[in-house]
Design a protein around this motif. Structure first.
Motif, short mmCIF file in Angstrom:
data_model
loop_
_atom_site.label_atom_id
_atom_site.label_comp_id
_atom_site.label_asym_id
_atom_site.label_seq_id
_atom_site.Cartn_x
_atom_site.Cartn_y
_atom_site.Cartn_z
N ASP A 5 -28.37 -42.51 4.78
CA ASP A 5 -29.43 -41.72 4.16
C ASP A 5 -29.85 -40.52 5.01
O ASP A 5 -30.84 -39.87 4.73
CB ASP A 5 -30.64 -42.59 3.83
N VAL A 6 -29.10 -40.21 6.07
CA VAL A 6 -29.39 -39.03 6.88
C VAL A 6 -28.65 -37.85 6.26
O VAL A 6 -27.43 -37.90 6.10
CB VAL A 6 -28.93 -39.21 8.34
N PRO A 7 -29.38 -36.80 5.86
CA PRO A 7 -28.70 -35.67 5.20
C PRO A 7 -27.58 -35.07 6.06
O PRO A 7 -27.76 -34.82 7.24
CB PRO A 7 -29.83 -34.65 5.01
N LEU A 8 -26.43 -34.88 5.44
CA LEU A 8 -25.29 -34.25 6.09
C LEU A 8 -25.33 -32.76 5.79
O LEU A 8 -25.42 -32.36 4.63
CB LEU A 8 -23.97 -34.84 5.59
N CYS A 9 -25.29 -31.97 6.83
CA CYS A 9 -25.30 -30.51 6.69
C CYS A 9 -23.97 -29.96 7.21
O CYS A 9 -23.31 -30.58 8.03
CB CYS A 9 -26.43 -29.89 7.50
N THR A 10 -23.62 -28.80 6.72
CA THR A 10 -22.47 -28.10 7.24
C THR A 10 -22.91 -26.69 7.59
O THR A 10 -23.61 -26.04 6.81
CB THR A 10 -21.33 -28.05 6.21
N ALA A 11 -22.54 -26.25 8.77
CA ALA A 11 -22.85 -24.89 9.21
C ALA A 11 -21.56 -24.08 9.14
O ALA A 11 -20.49 -24.56 9.52
CB ALA A 11 -23.40 -24.89 10.63
N PHE A 12 -21.68 -22.87 8.63
CA PHE A 12 -20.55 -21.95 8.56
C PHE A 12 -20.92 -20.69 9.32
O PHE A 12 -22.05 -20.20 9.20
CB PHE A 12 -20.24 -21.56 7.10
N GLY A 75 -23.99 -5.65 3.45
CA GLY A 75 -23.02 -4.58 3.30
C GLY A 75 -21.74 -4.80 4.07
O GLY A 75 -20.95 -3.87 4.24
N TYR A 76 -21.48 -6.01 4.53
CA TYR A 76 -20.25 -6.32 5.24
C TYR A 76 -19.20 -6.70 4.22
O TYR A 76 -19.35 -7.64 3.47
CB TYR A 76 -20.45 -7.47 6.23
N ARG A 77 -18.11 -5.96 4.21
CA ARG A 77 -17.05 -6.22 3.24
C ARG A 77 -16.03 -7.24 3.75
O ARG A 77 -15.46 -7.98 2.99
CB ARG A 77 -16.34 -4.93 2.88
N THR A 78 -15.78 -7.19 5.04
CA THR A 78 -14.76 -8.09 5.59
C THR A 78 -15.31 -8.85 6.79
O THR A 78 -16.11 -8.33 7.55
CB THR A 78 -13.51 -7.32 6.04
N PHE A 79 -14.88 -10.06 6.90
CA PHE A 79 -15.20 -10.86 8.07
C PHE A 79 -14.05 -11.83 8.27
O PHE A 79 -13.21 -12.01 7.40
CB PHE A 79 -16.55 -11.58 7.93
N HIS A 80 -13.99 -12.41 9.44
CA HIS A 80 -12.89 -13.31 9.74
C HIS A 80 -13.37 -14.48 10.58
O HIS A 80 -14.52 -14.53 10.98
CB HIS A 80 -11.75 -12.57 10.46
N ALA A 81 -12.48 -15.39 10.82
CA ALA A 81 -12.73 -16.55 11.67
C ALA A 81 -13.91 -17.38 11.19
O ALA A 81 -14.86 -17.60 11.91
CB ALA A 81 -12.92 -16.11 13.12
N ILE A 82 -13.86 -17.82 9.94
CA ILE A 82 -14.90 -18.70 9.44
C ILE A 82 -14.74 -20.07 10.10
O ILE A 82 -13.66 -20.64 10.09
CB ILE A 82 -14.81 -18.87 7.91
N HIS A 83 -15.80 -20.52 10.69
CA HIS A 83 -15.80 -21.84 11.31
C HIS A 83 -16.84 -22.70 10.63
O HIS A 83 -17.95 -22.26 10.35
CB HIS A 83 -16.12 -21.74 12.81
N GLY A 84 -16.51 -23.93 10.36
CA GLY A 84 -17.46 -24.87 9.77
C GLY A 84 -17.60 -26.09 10.66
O GLY A 84 -16.64 -26.51 11.31
N SER A 85 -18.80 -26.63 10.69
CA SER A 85 -19.06 -27.81 11.49
C SER A 85 -20.15 -28.63 10.81
O SER A 85 -21.13 -28.07 10.33
CB SER A 85 -19.52 -27.38 12.89
N SER A 86 -19.96 -29.92 10.74
CA SER A 86 -20.94 -30.78 10.08
C SER A 86 -21.85 -31.45 11.10
O SER A 86 -21.45 -31.71 12.23
CB SER A 86 -20.25 -31.86 9.26
N PHE A 87 -23.07 -31.71 10.68
CA PHE A 87 -24.03 -32.42 11.51
C PHE A 87 -25.03 -33.14 10.62
O PHE A 87 -25.19 -32.80 9.46
CB PHE A 87 -24.75 -31.46 12.48
N ARG A 88 -25.66 -34.14 11.16
CA ARG A 88 -26.68 -34.89 10.43
C ARG A 88 -28.05 -34.33 10.79
O ARG A 88 -28.29 -33.94 11.93
CB ARG A 88 -26.64 -36.38 10.80
#
Length: 188
Positions: A5-12, A75-88
């Motif tokens: 029951d601990v909310p799982l979050c993901t950060a990008f 106004g940013y059209r391009t970006f790179h290196a998307i990283h995701g990480s999960s935490f409670r």
């Protein structure tokens, strides 16, 4: 720990492609916008780059889509290196664990993460110090001794959980908080 029951979050987070260094605004921005996330988003200048990101309790695809919308908003059209990480994200006393017997949990293994900011390093250090003190004072120390020592730390996390629910739970008008200038608010 009752993790179910601990909310799982993901950060990008992503690095924005900036054409000119003059395009980098040197302020840290915190964005509270329920159309992007039920948590918060950010824009941070660092080492000549701009990092944008958000944390969400939404599924991964929705989070990546929200990150794309956040980039477009600035106004940013391009970006790179998307990283995701999960935490409670702990809110309640039973989300936090001292350990059992002679096994002591510190930092994230104990659930010690700020439900407000998602930050955990200060809690990791404080809980490690408490564990060290328990074992130094009583080498045969147990999780019960440690639980008593970390009671103020758990209280702090629970209070932040209440604050986070109140803060993030309300439907807010889109606002951008410029934290480098004392929480001045400006429209996006």
């Amino acid at each position: 720990i009752g993790w179910s029951d601990v909310p799982l979050c993901t950060a990008f987070q992503a690095v924005v492609n900036v054409n000119k260094k003059s395009e980098i605004n040197e302020t840290f921005d915190m964005i509270l916008d329920s159309t992007l996330t039920n948590y918060y988003a950010w824009r941070v200048p660092k080492n000549g780059n701009i990092f944008i990101g958000l944390a969400t309790e939404q599924e991964s695809r929705s989070g990546k889509d929200a990150l794309t919308r956040l980039a477009a908003r600035f106004g940013y059209r391009t970006f790179h290196a998307i990283h995701g990480s999960s935490f409670r994200r702990p809110f309640l006393d039973h989300h936090l664990a001292a350990g059992q017997g002679r096994i002591l949990f510190v930092g994230e293994s104990a659930g010690f993460i700020s439900p407000f900011s998602g930050e955990g390093i200060s809690y990791a250090l404080a809980s490690a110090q408490a564990a060290t003190e328990v074992l130094y004072d009583r080498p045969e120390g147990t999780a019960d001794d440690y639980a008593e020592k970390i009671r103020p730390l758990k209280k702090n996390i629970i209070e932040r959980g209440e604050m986070a629910r109140s803060f993030y739970g309300s439907r807010q008008k889109r606002k951008l908080y410029d934290l480098s200038n004392g929480l001045k608010e400006r429209e996006l």
